[in-house]
Design a protein around this motif. Structure first.
Motif, PDB file in Angstrom:
ATOM      1  N   PRO A 132       0.895  -1.430  -0.062  1.00 57.71           N
ATOM      2  CA  PRO A 132      -0.067   0.108   0.078  1.00 57.71           C
ATOM      3  C   PRO A 132       0.799   1.263   0.054  1.00 57.71           C
ATOM      4  O   PRO A 132       0.469   2.284  -0.401  1.00 57.71           O
ATOM      5  CB  PRO A 132      -0.868  -0.081   1.196  1.00 57.71           C
ATOM      6  N   ALA A 133       2.032   1.222   0.478  1.00 55.50           N
ATOM      7  CA  ALA A 133       2.947   2.386   0.511  1.00 55.50           C
ATOM      8  C   ALA A 133       3.402   2.685  -1.009  1.00 55.50           C
ATOM      9  O   ALA A 133       3.341   3.919  -1.442  1.00 55.50           O
ATOM     10  CB  ALA A 133       4.034   2.127   1.453  1.00 55.50           C
ATOM     11  N   ARG A 134       3.636   1.780  -1.757  1.00 53.37           N
ATOM     12  CA  ARG A 134       3.904   1.902  -3.165  1.00 53.37           C
ATOM     13  C   ARG A 134       2.607   2.366  -3.891  1.00 53.37           C
ATOM     14  O   ARG A 134       2.825   3.156  -4.769  1.00 53.37           O
ATOM     15  CB  ARG A 134       4.660   0.786  -3.570  1.00 53.37           C
ATOM     16  N   LEU A 135       1.596   1.867  -3.444  1.00 54.75           N
ATOM     17  CA  LEU A 135       0.469   2.529  -4.248  1.00 54.75           C
ATOM     18  C   LEU A 135       0.132   3.714  -4.231  1.00 54.75           C
ATOM     19  O   LEU A 135      -0.107   4.613  -5.169  1.00 54.75           O
ATOM     20  CB  LEU A 135      -0.735   1.571  -3.582  1.00 54.75           C
ATOM     21  N   THR A 195      -5.824   2.948   4.191  1.00 49.56           N
ATOM     22  CA  THR A 195      -5.273   3.747   3.440  1.00 49.56           C
ATOM     23  C   THR A 195      -5.023   5.076   3.336  1.00 49.56           C
ATOM     24  O   THR A 195      -3.984   5.516   2.861  1.00 49.56           O
ATOM     25  CB  THR A 195      -6.403   3.386   1.996  1.00 49.56           C
ATOM     26  N   THR A 196      -5.886   5.716   4.178  1.00 45.50           N
ATOM     27  CA  THR A 196      -5.617   7.162   4.313  1.00 45.50           C
ATOM     28  C   THR A 196      -4.471   7.178   5.350  1.00 45.50           C
ATOM     29  O   THR A 196      -3.535   8.353   5.138  1.00 45.50           O
ATOM     30  CB  THR A 196      -6.796   7.606   5.072  1.00 45.50           C
ATOM     31  N   ILE A 197      -4.031   6.539   6.375  1.00 42.01           N
ATOM     32  CA  ILE A 197      -3.106   6.468   6.892  1.00 42.01           C
ATOM     33  C   ILE A 197      -1.823   6.336   6.298  1.00 42.01           C
ATOM     34  O   ILE A 197      -0.690   7.146   6.595  1.00 42.01           O
ATOM     35  CB  ILE A 197      -3.133   5.417   8.366  1.00 42.01           C
ATOM     36  N   PHE A 198      -1.637   5.407   5.213  1.00 38.57           N
ATOM     37  CA  PHE A 198      -0.464   5.470   4.426  1.00 38.57           C
ATOM     38  C   PHE A 198      -0.349   6.453   3.629  1.00 38.57           C
ATOM     39  O   PHE A 198       0.741   7.149   3.447  1.00 38.57           O
ATOM     40  CB  PHE A 198      -0.762   4.188   3.380  1.00 38.57           C
ATOM     41  N   GLY A 199      -1.449   7.214   3.084  1.00 35.08           N
ATOM     42  CA  GLY A 199      -1.643   8.500   2.415  1.00 35.08           C
ATOM     43  C   GLY A 199      -1.063   9.627   3.149  1.00 35.08           C
ATOM     44  O   GLY A 199      -0.127  10.333   2.449  1.00 35.08           O
ATOM     45  N   TRP A 200      -1.280   9.847   4.269  1.00 35.52           N
ATOM     46  CA  TRP A 200      -0.437  10.689   5.134  1.00 35.52           C
ATOM     47  C   TRP A 200       0.929  11.026   5.008  1.00 35.52           C
ATOM     48  O   TRP A 200       1.521  11.807   4.802  1.00 35.52           O
ATOM     49  CB  TRP A 200      -0.982  10.612   6.695  1.00 35.52           C
ATOM     50  N   THR A 201       1.603   9.666   5.124  1.00 32.80           N
ATOM     51  CA  THR A 201       3.094   9.530   5.088  1.00 32.80           C
ATOM     52  C   THR A 201       3.538   9.592   3.790  1.00 32.80           C
ATOM     53  O   THR A 201       4.817  10.429   3.487  1.00 32.80           O
ATOM     54  CB  THR A 201       3.537   8.488   5.802  1.00 32.80           C
ATOM     55  N   TYR A 202       2.972   8.734   2.969  1.00 28.95           N
ATOM     56  CA  TYR A 202       3.691   8.548   1.388  1.00 28.95           C
ATOM     57  C   TYR A 202       3.320   9.288   0.390  1.00 28.95           C
ATOM     58  O   TYR A 202       3.886   9.191  -0.921  1.00 28.95           O
ATOM     59  CB  TYR A 202       3.646   7.008   1.067  1.00 28.95           C
ATOM     60  N   ALA A 205       0.542  -6.402   4.715  1.00 31.67           N
ATOM     61  CA  ALA A 205       1.219  -4.919   4.891  1.00 31.67           C
ATOM     62  C   ALA A 205       0.292  -3.974   5.341  1.00 31.67           C
ATOM     63  O   ALA A 205       0.460  -2.966   5.959  1.00 31.67           O
ATOM     64  CB  ALA A 205       1.724  -4.622   3.692  1.00 31.67           C
ATOM     65  N   ASN A 206      -1.074  -3.955   4.689  1.00 27.35           N
ATOM     66  CA  ASN A 206      -2.179  -2.990   4.921  1.00 27.35           C
ATOM     67  C   ASN A 206      -2.383  -3.092   6.622  1.00 27.35           C
ATOM     68  O   ASN A 206      -2.925  -2.080   6.860  1.00 27.35           O
ATOM     69  CB  ASN A 206      -3.239  -3.458   4.110  1.00 27.35           C
ATOM     70  N   SER A 207      -2.465  -4.347   6.925  1.00 21.17           N
ATOM     71  CA  SER A 207      -2.964  -4.450   8.470  1.00 21.17           C
ATOM     72  C   SER A 207      -1.811  -4.011   9.450  1.00 21.17           C
ATOM     73  O   SER A 207      -2.067  -3.819  10.591  1.00 21.17           O
ATOM     74  CB  SER A 207      -3.763  -5.544   8.618  1.00 21.17           C
ATOM     75  N   GLU A 208      -0.605  -4.613   9.093  1.00 20.06           N
ATOM     76  CA  GLU A 208       0.207  -4.611  10.171  1.00 20.06           C
ATOM     77  C   GLU A 208       1.360  -3.410  10.111  1.00 20.06           C
ATOM     78  O   GLU A 208       2.353  -3.162  10.690  1.00 20.06           O
ATOM     79  CB  GLU A 208       1.266  -5.887   9.813  1.00 20.06           C
ATOM     80  N   GLU A 209       1.555  -2.835   8.838  1.00 17.06           N
ATOM     81  CA  GLU A 209       2.466  -1.831   8.601  1.00 17.06           C
ATOM     82  C   GLU A 209       2.362  -0.385   8.388  1.00 17.06           C
ATOM     83  O   GLU A 209       3.037   0.523   7.771  1.00 17.06           O
ATOM     84  CB  GLU A 209       3.320  -2.247   7.438  1.00 17.06           C
ATOM     85  N   MET A 210       1.195   0.011   8.836  1.00 17.92           N
ATOM     86  CA  MET A 210       0.647   1.271   8.751  1.00 17.92           C
ATOM     87  C   MET A 210       1.778   2.413   9.379  1.00 17.92           C
ATOM     88  O   MET A 210       2.141   2.181  10.593  1.00 17.92           O
ATOM     89  CB  MET A 210      -0.521   1.587   9.535  1.00 17.92           C
TER      90      MET A 210
END
Length: 568
Positions: free
Chosen positions: A372-375, A396-403, A548-553
């Protein structure tokens, strides 16, 4: 002049610059809808009243004005309830109009009434003002009071209904009044307070601007840019103020998620907060990153609601007024004495740019399904700054904040309330407000996308330049992570997984949109490009790694500090 009640309602809204309405017409409203379309209004009928409410909220955010949403009597109002509550928590001035049965129906002692419920009680705790137009002659005073209340103090929604027998009554009324004739417009702060604030800014060594949601929903970016340039300081975004002001992109850092933002906050000796409630996501301006140097930091606060001053933390100089009027006052006071930027600002800018570049480089790549980070990196790396970005979903939004690699001037998401499913309706409403001129992107999780997926047809009908990038793990990813952290890996995860047969690209095709399935990260950006080129709204189904989506936010520990019950 003699007009019908529904015509007068439109006149009153037009005086406020409103020319868009959302809703599903019923017998109470067909005359109003028809008249609005004849006048050249944008009249949009979505597939669910809750979507209509979210679309209206998006228009308000994009225009800085009140917006209008209509709900049919009974079930229509029940469907609107979630959007009304969302508008309240998100501080959005939406006027919700509801139809109702004739009052004789309500007053009779009968059972078995069709399509009837007492609607006022349903919404009264979710609005700033609620009223019923019982007599045609009340139309002006009630509509104006609704607008006055929605736009005064902390903005928010109001609810106005009228019984069926009132809507077509005749009125003999004068021409409508402009807003400044019946409510306070452009409230400024006192000149003594402005002078005091300007002197503190001049004498500060490391000031910061804390910019929130209200700066963007009031469309005050130009004057805030002037202020930031005169102050020669960094701009720290709250989680709600994630739009970037044109010209300030490089010096704007997200609070809590950028080391530059954290260092700027820690070292600051003055904070000017604009358009923010100073709530939990910024630790009330007194916890976590603000603890260091607290004794030496002065606080200036621009706030329209005087009753908010000092609630979450002491304020040294409160500037009570409309930020669209107060910020220009400060600009005028500082124009002849601009500050010189400190060396730290240049370093923070350089370090934040390096952080983003490093994230783009190091986000896990090459796997299938996609990390999801690469997405996020691939979806945002080419998104233009003048585009409209919409967010939805949990993980998805939490990954978006960072990446996220994009710095668009309009970012829209549901931050305060956390209401999932707002993304697609927000995108439609933003596109209507924009006239379909700028490219739009919705980045969303699959679960959130399904809340109002029928609005793909609305987007197609309106021919909006929208691409929806859907991160698909066939689960409530954030909640799966909660199960794992609570009960350990391998535990039973109840109620958070669903069918792996769902294909959003094919659903898009069925709605007359462009659809494409992607399972490799190198294919994401080309698929988005093809979707825009198709001339249709697009849906890119991206298979993401559920583990990754559930464990690596990323930055999840920072996110959880917003909910530190009783600790801030």
């Amino acid at each position: 002049m003699s007009v019908k009640v529904y015509e007068r309602i439109l006149d009153l809204f037009e005086a406020e610059g409103i020319n868009t309405l959302f809703g599903i017409p019923d017998p109470n409203f067909v005359h109003l809808f028809h008249a609005a379309e004849e006048r050249g209004w944008n009249v949009v009928a979505p597939h669910h009243e809750e979507s209509a409410g979210f679309m209206a909220e998006a228009v308000s955010r994009m225009t800085g004005k009140a917006a209008v949403c209509i709900g049919t009597l009974g079930p229509g109002l029940a469907n609107l309830a979630g959007a009304i509550m969302c508008a309240k928590v998100e501080n959005s001035p939406v006027i919700f109009l509801g139809g109702q049965r004739a009052r004789i129906t309500e007053q009779r002692v009968r059972r078995g009434r069709i399509q009837f419920v007492q609607q006022m009680a349903l919404v009264e705790n979710s609005v700033k003002y609620h009223a019923s137009i019982e007599y045609a002659e009340q139309t002006d005073e009630i509509i104006r009071q609704g607008l006055r209340t929605a736009l005064s103090g902390t903005p928010g929604p109001v609810y106005i209904e009228y019984p069926q027998h009132v809507i077509q009554e005749e009125l003999d009324v004068p021409a409508v009044l402009p807003p400044e004739r019946y409510r306070l417009v452009g409230q400024t702060a006192g000149t003594d307070r402005i002078a005091e604030a300007a002197e503190l800014i001049r004498s500060a060594k490391q000031p910061v601007l804390l910019v929130g949601h209200g700066v963007h929903t009031s469309r005050a970016g130009d004057s805030v840019r002037e202020l930031a340039e005169l102050m020669a300081c960094p701009v720290v975004q709250t989680s709600g103020g994630t739009s970037y002001i044109e010209g300030l992109e490089d010096r704007t850092f997200p609070y809590g998620f950028s080391p530059s933002a954290i260092e700027a906050v820690v070292e600051s000796d003055l904070c000017l907060a604009i358009g923010t409630e100073l709530g939990e996501p910024v630790h009330f301006g007194r916890g976590r990153h603000w603890v260091a140097n607290e004794a030496n930091r002065k606080w200036l606060y621009i706030e329209q609601d005087a009753s908010a001053i000092g609630v979450n933390r002491p304020i040294d100089v409160p500037l009570v007024g409309d930020l669209r009027a107060v910020v220009p006052q400060l600009v005028d006071a500082l124009r002849d004495t601009p500050r010189t930027a400190t060396p730290e600002l240049a370093r923070w800018i350089e370090e934040d740019a390096a952080r983003l570049a490093d994230l783009a480089e190091t986000a896990p790549s090459g796997g299938s399904p996609v990390h999801p980070a690469r997405l996020i990196v691939e979806a945002t790396k080419d998104f233009p700054s003048d585009g409209i970005m919409v967010r939805d979903g949990g993980a998805t939004t939490i990954f978006g904040w960072t990446y996220s690699q994009a710095k668009p001037h309009d970012v829209m998401w549901n931050q305060n309330f956390g209401h999932l499913g707002t993304g697609l309706p927000y995108a439609v409403g933003a596109g209507v407000a924009d006239g379909g001129k700028r490219p739009m992107m919705l980045i969303t999780g699959d679960s959130s996308f399904q809340f109002h997926i029928a609005e793909l047809e609305t987007a197609a009908r309106l021919n909006l330049p929208l691409v929806c990038v859907v991160a698909v793990d066939y689960a409530w990813g954030l909640e799966v992570g909660v199960y794992k952290r609570t009960f350990g890996h391998g535990s039973l995860e109840t109620g958070v997984h669903w069918s792996t047969e769902t294909r959003f690209d094919k659903i898009a095709d069925g709605f007359g949109c462009y659809g494409e399935y992607v399972e490799k990260d190198v294919d994401i950006a080309p698929a988005i490009k093809r979707a825009y080129a198709s001339g249709k709204p697009g849906v890119i189904h991206v298979a993401v790694d559920p583990k990754a989506n559930s464990e690596e936010m990323p930055s999840y520990d920072e996110f959880r500090t917003w909910y530190a019950e009783g600790q801030q």
